[in-house]
Every structure is written in structure tokens, then in C-alpha cells.
Design an enzyme around this catalytic site. Structure first.
Site, mmCIF file in Angstrom:
data_model
loop_
_atom_site.group_PDB
_atom_site.id
_atom_site.type_symbol
_atom_site.label_atom_id
_atom_site.label_comp_id
_atom_site.label_asym_id
_atom_site.label_seq_id
_atom_site.Cartn_x
_atom_site.Cartn_y
_atom_site.Cartn_z
ATOM 1 N N SER A 139 5.474 4.702 8.391
ATOM 2 C CA SER A 139 4.626 5.626 8.814
ATOM 3 C C SER A 139 5.175 6.458 10.217
ATOM 4 C CB SER A 139 3.427 4.681 9.666
ATOM 5 O OG SER A 139 2.094 5.525 9.667
ATOM 6 N N ASP A 244 -2.838 4.441 -0.768
ATOM 7 C CA ASP A 244 -2.778 4.762 0.757
ATOM 8 C C ASP A 244 -3.744 5.434 1.379
ATOM 9 O OD1 ASP A 244 -2.294 5.214 3.347
ATOM 10 O OD2 ASP A 244 0.171 5.456 2.832
ATOM 11 N N HIS A 272 -1.170 1.640 2.422
ATOM 12 C CA HIS A 272 -0.331 1.922 3.804
ATOM 13 C C HIS A 272 0.539 0.723 4.113
ATOM 14 C CE1 HIS A 272 0.629 4.950 6.798
ATOM 15 N NE2 HIS A 272 0.691 3.993 7.613
#
Length: 291
Positions: A139, A244, A272
Site C-alpha cells: 500500500s 482489492d 488489499h
């Protein structure tokens, strides 16, 4: 100002809310003592702050794990600290300044905060006397890893990123606004972060993060690091979870297309947090790529 959602963005926001119920960045607390007896915890002075990190393994190949928004090495990388091959790799998981146990200072988000994190990460590993490192970035940590690879090419061996994006769109901005108010998060997701940060700091920092990431939307093309991708020289693996709810496939495709020679690996059931939900599959994928 209110943001009008199109049908596609609205569907993704619903998916996000659903995803937040079981977990966001913290599926569970992973106390360092539960990893294994060989994990050490320490702080070291880097660029005017004291950065906290966890370290395990004795391999010649140094690997730095870079956490996501509001994350830390301890909360974001339990299965990697526990199970990545300790004979092949020396694994370090850091807490960026203002996150985890790298406090003080409080976390802030100037427009160059990703570049600052990239420099901190590289300088941390140099302080720990690693001659060259590979980066595994999740991320926000994936964005940091890409910037580090572009700006410090001689120091970065290989890169694995997932859940990262090189720019911000209107649709992304609407999704970020959907997580601004942490009181609307599920208790299961919220409580570990409140335990780590305290209720006020957690809520305040999440709001600051939303403002910080949204500021890139005001730049041409919503640019975070898209201009740096062609400068990445090292072997790069881009992993994407097809389910995601936070980062659409287009971001992974863009990174893959603009990092020369990179590989794209899709996990059909991945969300995610694919490295946590499918830890064994992810760890093998990363190990095979890094060797």
C-alpha cells in the site's frame, strides 16, 4: 465539499465498507514475542528521529518490509516475520516516523512525505550496515518502495509491491473520504489501532492521512510518483489482488507498464491484505522472486 459518486465508485465504496468490517490494515495484533524467539526489537537514530524496527533471520539477502497507512512492522507483517526463510534472508520491518513505535514525532503529511519515508527507509538500512537491500512494500509502503528504487537505484536489489498506486483519481479520493471517520470502522478493525496509538491520535492521524493523500489529486495527473517509475532499474514484481476494494486493477497495470521489465502477478481471490489472508502463497511468491 460533498463528492458525487458514480455507479462504479459507489459499488467500490460499498465493497470498502464491507472489507472494513473484518479488517483493514490490522487483521489481528501480532505481538513481537509471538513471531519467534529470534525476532529482535530496537530503535536507532536516523535523520533526526528514532526509528523502530524488528529484525529476524541471518541470510545474506537483506529485505525491508514497508507497512501501509497507520501501519507498523509488528501489525502489518506478522506472517512474513515469522515464516520468510531466515537462512536466505535477513528481514527488517520498520515503523515509519510517526507510526507504530517510531514516535515522537507525530505523523505529518507534507507533499513530500513519501520521498521523506523513502530516504528514511534507505538511511535506516544503511545505518544497520546493509550494503544493499530488497524492498517489500504494501500500500503506502509500496509507493515508498517504488520511490526508493527510483531515487537510490544502486542500493536497491529487488522490489515487490502490492496495493500501491502512482497517482490519485477522483474515484480514489471518494474512497479515501469513506474511511476518514474511524468511528464508522468496525470495532474489530478499530480496536487494535486504538490500542497501538490511543483513540485521539489514531482518529486525528487517519484524518490527516486522508488530507495528505488527497493533496496529490491537485497535482497534474494526480501525480504521486508516476514520473519516477521509468527510473526504477531493479527487478520489480507487482502483485495485485483482484478483489482489492481500495486499489483498482488499473493502478497495478500502470505500475507494471511503466516500470521497465517488471512482472505482474494477479491473485484472483486477493484483497488489499493479500499477504496476510494468503500468507503462504504470498511468501513463496516473494521468496522465489527474491532469490
Amino acid at each position: 465539499m460533498a463528492v458525487a459518486l458514480g455507479p462504479r465508485a459507489a459499488r467500490r465504496l460499498l465493497l470498502l465498507v464491507s472489507a472494513l468490517k473484518p479488517r483493514l490494515h490490522v487483521p489481528r495484533a501480532w505481538p513481537a514475542a509471538s513471531f519467534c524467539s529470534s525476532v529482535t526489537s530496537a530503535k536507532v537514530a536516523v535523520n533526526g528521529v528514532h526509528l523502530h524496527y524488528l529484525r529476524t533471520g541471518e541470510g545474506e539477502h537483506a529485505v525491508l518490509l514497508l507497512p501501509g497507512m497507520l501501519g507498523s512492522g509488528e501489525t502489518d507483517f506478522g506472517p512474513q516475520l515469522k515464516n520468510l526463510n531466515k537462512k536466505l534472508f535477513t528481514v527488517v520491518a520498520w515503523d515509519p516516523r510517526g507510526y507504530g513505535r517510531s514516535r515522537p514525532p507525530d505523523r505529518d503529511f507534507p507533499v513530500e512525505f513519501f520521498e521523506r519515508d523513502a530516504k528514511d527507509a534507505v538511511d535506516l538500512m544503511k545505518t544497520l550496515q546493509f550494503k544493499k537491500v530488497s524492498l517489500l512494500g504494501w500500500s503506502d509502503g509500496g509507493i515508498t518502495a517504488l520511490i526508493a528504487a527510483a531515487k537510490y537505484p544502486s542500493y536497491i536489489n529487488k522490489v515487490v509491491v502490492w496495493g500501491a498506486n502512482a497517482y490519485v483519481t477522483d474515484e480514489d479520493k471518494a474512497i479515501y473520504e469513506g474511511i476518514r471517520d474511524v468511528s464508522k470502522w468496525s470495532e474489530r478493525t478499530r480496536k487494535p489501532l486504538e490500542a497501538l496509538y490511543g483513540i485521539d491520535y489514531f482518529a486525528r492521524t487517519c484524518e490527516k492521512w486522508v488530507d495528505g493523500i488527497n493533496q496529490f489529486k491537485r497535482l497534474p495527473g494526480g501525480n504521486i510518483c508516476r514520473h519516477l517509475l521509468p527510473l526504477v532499474q531493479c527487478p520489480t514484481l507487482v502483485v495485485h489482488g483482484e478483489r482489492d476494494p481500495l486499489v483498482p486493477r488499473s493502478h497495478a497495470d500502470f505500475i507494471h507498464q511503466h516500470v521497465r521489465g517488471s512482472r505482474l502477478h494477479l491473485m484472483l481471490e486477493g484483497k488489499h491484505n493479500l499477504h496476510l489472508r494468503f500468507a503462504d502463497e504470498f511468501n513463496k511468491l516473494a521468496e522465489d522472486f527474491l532469490q
